[in-house]
Enzyme design. Structure first.
Site, PDB file in Angstrom:
ATOM      1  N   TRP A  82      43.067  34.098  16.065  1.00  0.00           N
ATOM      2  CA  TRP A  82      43.242  32.957  15.154  1.00  0.00           C
ATOM      3  C   TRP A  82      44.509  32.157  15.487  1.00  0.00           C
ATOM      4  CZ3 TRP A  82      41.919  35.178   9.568  1.00  0.00           C
ATOM      5  CH2 TRP A  82      40.619  35.674   9.583  1.00  0.00           C
ATOM      6  N   LYS A  83      45.300  32.654  16.413  1.00  0.00           N
ATOM      7  CA  LYS A  83      46.540  31.969  16.818  1.00  0.00           C
ATOM      8  C   LYS A  83      47.358  31.602  15.578  1.00  0.00           C
ATOM      9  CE  LYS A  83      44.254  30.653  21.024  1.00  0.00           C
ATOM     10  NZ  LYS A  83      44.067  29.727  22.135  1.00  0.00           N
ATOM     11  N   GLY A  92      40.989  26.477  25.163  1.00  0.00           N
ATOM     12  CA  GLY A  92      41.151  25.341  24.257  1.00  0.00           C
ATOM     13  C   GLY A  92      40.803  24.003  24.893  1.00  0.00           C
TER      14      GLY A  92
HETATM   15  P1  PGA Z   1      39.670  29.181  23.061  1.00  0.00           P
HETATM   16  O1  PGA Z   1      40.883  30.219  23.141  1.00  0.00           O
HETATM   17  O2  PGA Z   1      38.434  29.962  22.701  1.00  0.00           O
HETATM   18  O3  PGA Z   1      40.061  28.199  21.980  1.00  0.00           O
HETATM   19  O4  PGA Z   1      39.541  28.534  24.396  1.00  0.00           O
HETATM   20  C1  PGA Z   1      40.729  31.480  23.726  1.00  0.00           C
HETATM   21  C2  PGA Z   1      42.021  32.256  23.669  1.00  0.00           C
HETATM   22  O5  PGA Z   1      43.097  31.661  23.800  1.00  0.00           O
HETATM   23  O6  PGA Z   1      42.012  33.483  23.490  1.00  0.00           O
END
Ligand code: PGA
Length: 257
Positions: A10-11, A175
């Site tokens: 979820w960062k 991302g």
């Molecule tokens: P993402 O990120 O699915 O938004 O590309 C993956 C990650 O950083 O683990």
């Protein structure tokens, strides 16, 4: 047989209230999940770990941290130890994510220390490795993977190597909406598995789970999962919504390994 593992990173998203909502939604969507066939791990920010762990308690869904420091306690402002993660209900911890390498100066040595610390307190480390675009374009993908994997596992015995999960995350796919093709993912995963064989033995090579990460979505998960060496996914953006993450989990569970 390697058990499929889908983790949501979820960062730095979701307040405690939002995290409770998201995990409740996932619990509702995934209540029929065959947890004997698939591991699902939610990795919220530190602040929401305990609450998310409470929501998914007894569902078979796991909780993980996004980082840890390698000492148990001390004067290390801003850091969180493995023991603290365990106490908050974590079973997993992400280590060496490319955003940590890129923005917080994390390098192989720290990743190695963190991996050993995680194992020593009973957390399963999800160790992230992967090349940047310039490294891929310069033909250095395998060199980078070798450096990340050998650096992370330095000094680790085979019995401990067996307990880890590796996430192959090409930095250029994180991302960005650009997923590695299933062929590119398989090629990198196979390289990592062969490297584990060289570093350890056949058992480690065939048992360690390797997840793919980088713009994983409901519409590309099945094809990625069909690759023989892809054992799951580490999902960023698409893990922030009940619908997309539960869809990814369900589609991954349908692909028989
Ligand atoms: P993402 O990120 O699915 O938004 O590309 C993956 C990650 O950083 O683990």
């Amino acid at each position: 047989m390697r058990k499929t593992i889908i983790a949501g990173n979820w960062k730095m998203y979701k307040t405690i209230k939002e995290a409770i909502e998201l995990s409740n939604g996932l619990k509702r969507e995934l209540f029929k999940l065959d947890t004997a066939a698939i591991d699902v791990v939610l990795c919220p920010p530190f602040t929401a770990l305990s609450e998310v762990a409470e929501v998914v308690d007894e569902t078979g869904i796991f909780v993980g941290g996004q980082d840890l420091y390698w000492l148990e306690e001390g004067a290390f402002t801003g850091e969180v130890s493995g023991k603290m993660l365990k106490e908050s209900g974590c079973s997993f911890v992400i280590i060496g994510h490319s955003e940590r390498r890129q923005f917080f100066g994390e390098a192989n040595e720290g990743v190695n220390n963190k991996l050993k610390a995680a194992l020593s307190c009973g957390l399963t480390p999800i160790v992230c490795v992967g090349e940047r675009l310039d490294e891929r374009e310069a033909g250095k993908t395998f060199d980078v993977l070798k450096s990340h994997v050998t650096g992370a596992l330095s000094g680790l015995l085979a019995e401990d190597a067996l307990k880890i999960v590796i996430a192959y995350e090409p930095v250029w796919a994180i991302g960005t909406g650009k997923t590695a093709t299933p062929k590119q993912a398989q090629e990198a995963h196979k390289y990592i598995r062969d490297l584990l064989h060289k570093l350890y033995n056949q058992e480690v090579a065939s048992e360690v789970r390797i997840q793919y990460g980088g713009s994983v979505k409901p519409d590309n998960i099945a094809e990625l999962m069909r690759q023989p060496d892809v054992d799951g996914a580490l999902v960023g953006g698409a893990s922030l919504k009940v619908e997309s993450f539960s869809e990814i989990v369900k589609k991954a569970a349908e692909v028989l390994k």
